[in-house]
Design an enzyme around this catalytic site. Structure first.
Site, PDB file in Angstrom:
ATOM      1  N   TYR A  31       0.831  -1.207   0.000  1.00 32.13           N
ATOM      2  CA  TYR A  31       0.000   0.000   0.000  1.00 32.13           C
ATOM      3  C   TYR A  31       0.859   1.248   0.000  1.00 32.13           C
ATOM      4  CZ  TYR A  31       0.953   1.067   4.952  1.00 32.13           C
ATOM      5  OH  TYR A  31       1.564   1.405   6.136  1.00 32.13           O
ATOM      6  N   LYS A 144       6.581  -1.952   1.912  1.00 32.31           N
ATOM      7  CA  LYS A 144       5.391  -1.348   2.539  1.00 32.31           C
ATOM      8  C   LYS A 144       4.222  -2.311   2.363  1.00 32.31           C
ATOM      9  CE  LYS A 144       3.381   3.262   3.219  1.00 32.31           C
ATOM     10  NZ  LYS A 144       3.502   3.292   4.665  1.00 32.31           N
ATOM     11  N   GLU A 176      12.551   2.855  14.130  1.00 36.22           N
ATOM     12  CA  GLU A 176      11.620   3.913  13.706  1.00 36.22           C
ATOM     13  C   GLU A 176      10.443   3.844  14.661  1.00 36.22           C
ATOM     14  OE1 GLU A 176      10.086   3.146   9.729  1.00 36.22           O
ATOM     15  OE2 GLU A 176       9.929   1.007  10.118  1.00 36.22           O
ATOM     16  N   LEU A 200      11.304   1.596   7.139  1.00 34.82           N
ATOM     17  CA  LEU A 200      10.689   1.987   5.875  1.00 34.82           C
ATOM     18  C   LEU A 200      11.411   3.227   5.348  1.00 34.82           C
ATOM     19  CD1 LEU A 200       8.165   1.394   4.012  1.00 34.82           C
ATOM     20  CD2 LEU A 200       7.126   3.351   5.148  1.00 34.82           C
TER      21      LEU A 200
HETATM   22  N1  PDD Z   1       2.928   5.142   7.405  1.00 36.12           N
HETATM   23  N2  PDD Z   1       7.587   4.021   9.012  1.00 36.12           N
HETATM   24  C1  PDD Z   1       6.438   3.349   9.119  1.00 36.12           C
HETATM   25  C2  PDD Z   1       6.423   2.046   9.844  1.00 36.12           C
HETATM   26  C3  PDD Z   1       5.263   3.868   8.523  1.00 36.12           C
HETATM   27  O1  PDD Z   1       4.121   3.171   8.589  1.00 36.12           O
HETATM   28  C4  PDD Z   1       5.317   5.123   7.865  1.00 36.12           C
HETATM   29  C5  PDD Z   1       4.123   5.750   7.212  1.00 36.12           C
HETATM   30  C6  PDD Z   1       6.548   5.798   7.813  1.00 36.12           C
HETATM   31  C7  PDD Z   1       6.699   7.121   7.109  1.00 36.12           C
HETATM   32  O2  PDD Z   1       6.565   6.994   5.724  1.00 36.12           O
HETATM   33  P1  PDD Z   1       6.084   8.216   4.833  1.00 36.12           P
HETATM   34  O3  PDD Z   1       6.914   9.376   5.217  1.00 36.12           O
HETATM   35  O4  PDD Z   1       6.336   7.755   3.455  1.00 36.12           O
HETATM   36  O5  PDD Z   1       4.609   8.451   5.133  1.00 36.12           O
HETATM   37  C8  PDD Z   1       7.660   5.213   8.397  1.00 36.12           C
HETATM   38  C9  PDD Z   1       1.723   5.600   6.760  1.00 36.12           C
HETATM   39  C10 PDD Z   1       1.474   7.062   6.894  1.00 36.12           C
HETATM   40  C11 PDD Z   1       0.551   4.745   7.217  1.00 36.12           C
HETATM   41  O6  PDD Z   1       0.760   3.553   7.347  1.00 36.12           O
HETATM   42  O7  PDD Z   1      -0.550   5.259   7.393  1.00 36.12           O
END
Ligand code: PDD
Length: 281
Positions: A31, A144, A176, A200
């Site tokens: 996703y 992801k 993270e 991620l």
């Molecule tokens: N999640 N690390 C994890 C585990 C995450 O689920 C996310 C983002 C990030 C940051 O990624 P980005 O900057 O590309 O949004 C880091 C999204 C927002 C979610 O699962 O809703």
């Protein structure tokens, strides 16, 4: 509400998810969440690239959706009249009788996408408190994937502890957080876990690294311990949703002076300047 269903925009109520969809049974899918500012997709190319990388890592075919994905998402944004908000889209391997290995005969992957308007009644917090928790996720969190149960468990633990976010610790080091990347600031330098299979590759993280370079802030992409985390002058998290958000307390330990630090504030300012042409006044 209209949603994206493979290559069509349809009413949400009209779609049927097969109980044997592998996304539903195995979490076998991927996703993305992309922010929308003034009707435009923020950092689309980076999200799209990560989406394709995740698909390739799991051998999920994107052939049938690639060409029209962006234009279909734009149509979805227009049809739902979203100015500011986000789009969530996912791709599962498709439907096949339940058997762990991938279907021998390729089945069509299933794409769904929905847009949400920014919730102005419930804005993101201006700062966060967090707890730490063991990183019990698998060893390919750079993909992801839809498999988010450890993330959900960690976020639930945070909510039950009365805080916003849970920070993952694996083998003594900070990786993270449950739905965000994490940065620390010590003596004017930014610290964050290096890119590998343990975090991620956050798109917001990428933007922050670019902004840090423009602001001449040194960045050290090195793992650091939980003890070092408590001693940071500043800590902040990044994701699509909050962009940059200070973390002022971790495990009931105050970080720095307990409020948003100057470097975090300078990055937040630079981020909002980056967005300002995109946000209607
Ligand atoms: N999640 N690390 C994890 C585990 C995450 O689920 C996310 C983002 C990030 C940051 O990624 P980005 O900057 O590309 O949004 C880091 C999204 C927002 C979610 O699962 O809703």
């Amino acid at each position: 509400m209209n949603i994206l269903w493979n290559d069509q925009i349809v009413a949400k109520e009209s779609i049927i998810i097969d109980p044997e969809d592998r996304g539903y049974q195995f979490g076998d899918g991927i996703y993305e969440v992309v922010a929308i500012y003034n009707g435009e997709l923020f950092e689309w190319e980076a999200h799209y690239e990560r989406f394709l990388r995740s698909a390739a890592a799991l051998s999920i075919s994107t052939q049938h959706i690639i060409e029209k994905l962006k234009s279909n998402i734009h149509t979805l944004i227009e049809e739902n009249s979203v100015e500011d908000g986000y789009v969530y889209f996912q791709l599962t391997r498709g439907t096949a009788p339940r058997f762990h290995a991938y279907p021998a005969e390729a089945v069509p992957p299933v794409l769904t996408g929905l847009v949400k308007k920014k919730d102005t009644t419930n804005p993101p917090p201006s700062s966060m408190k967090a707890i730490t928790t063991e990183d019990i996720r698998w060893l390919r969190v750079d993909i992801k994937s839809l498999n988010l149960l450890p993330n959900c468990m960690a976020k639930q633990k945070a909510i039950e502890a009365g805080v916003h976010e849970a920070i993952f610790i694996r083998d003594q080091v900070v990786t993270e957080a449950s739905s965000s990347n994490l940065f620390g600031v010590k003596n004017g330098k930014l610290y964050t876990h290096p890119l590998n299979h343990l975090i991620l590759n956050g798109i917001t993280r990428q933007v922050v690294l670019r902004l840090a370079s423009q602001l001449n802030l040194p960045v050290i992409e090195e793992a650091f311990t939980k003890e070092a985390l408590y001693l940071m002058d500043e800590v902040f998290i990044t994701n699509t949703g909050v962009n940059v958000c200070p973390v002022t307390e971790i495990d009931a330990t105050q970080i720095g002076n307990g409020s948003c630090g100057v470097i975090t504030a300078s990055l937040m300012k630079a981020f909002s300047e980056l967005l300002s042409p995109k946000i209607k006044v």
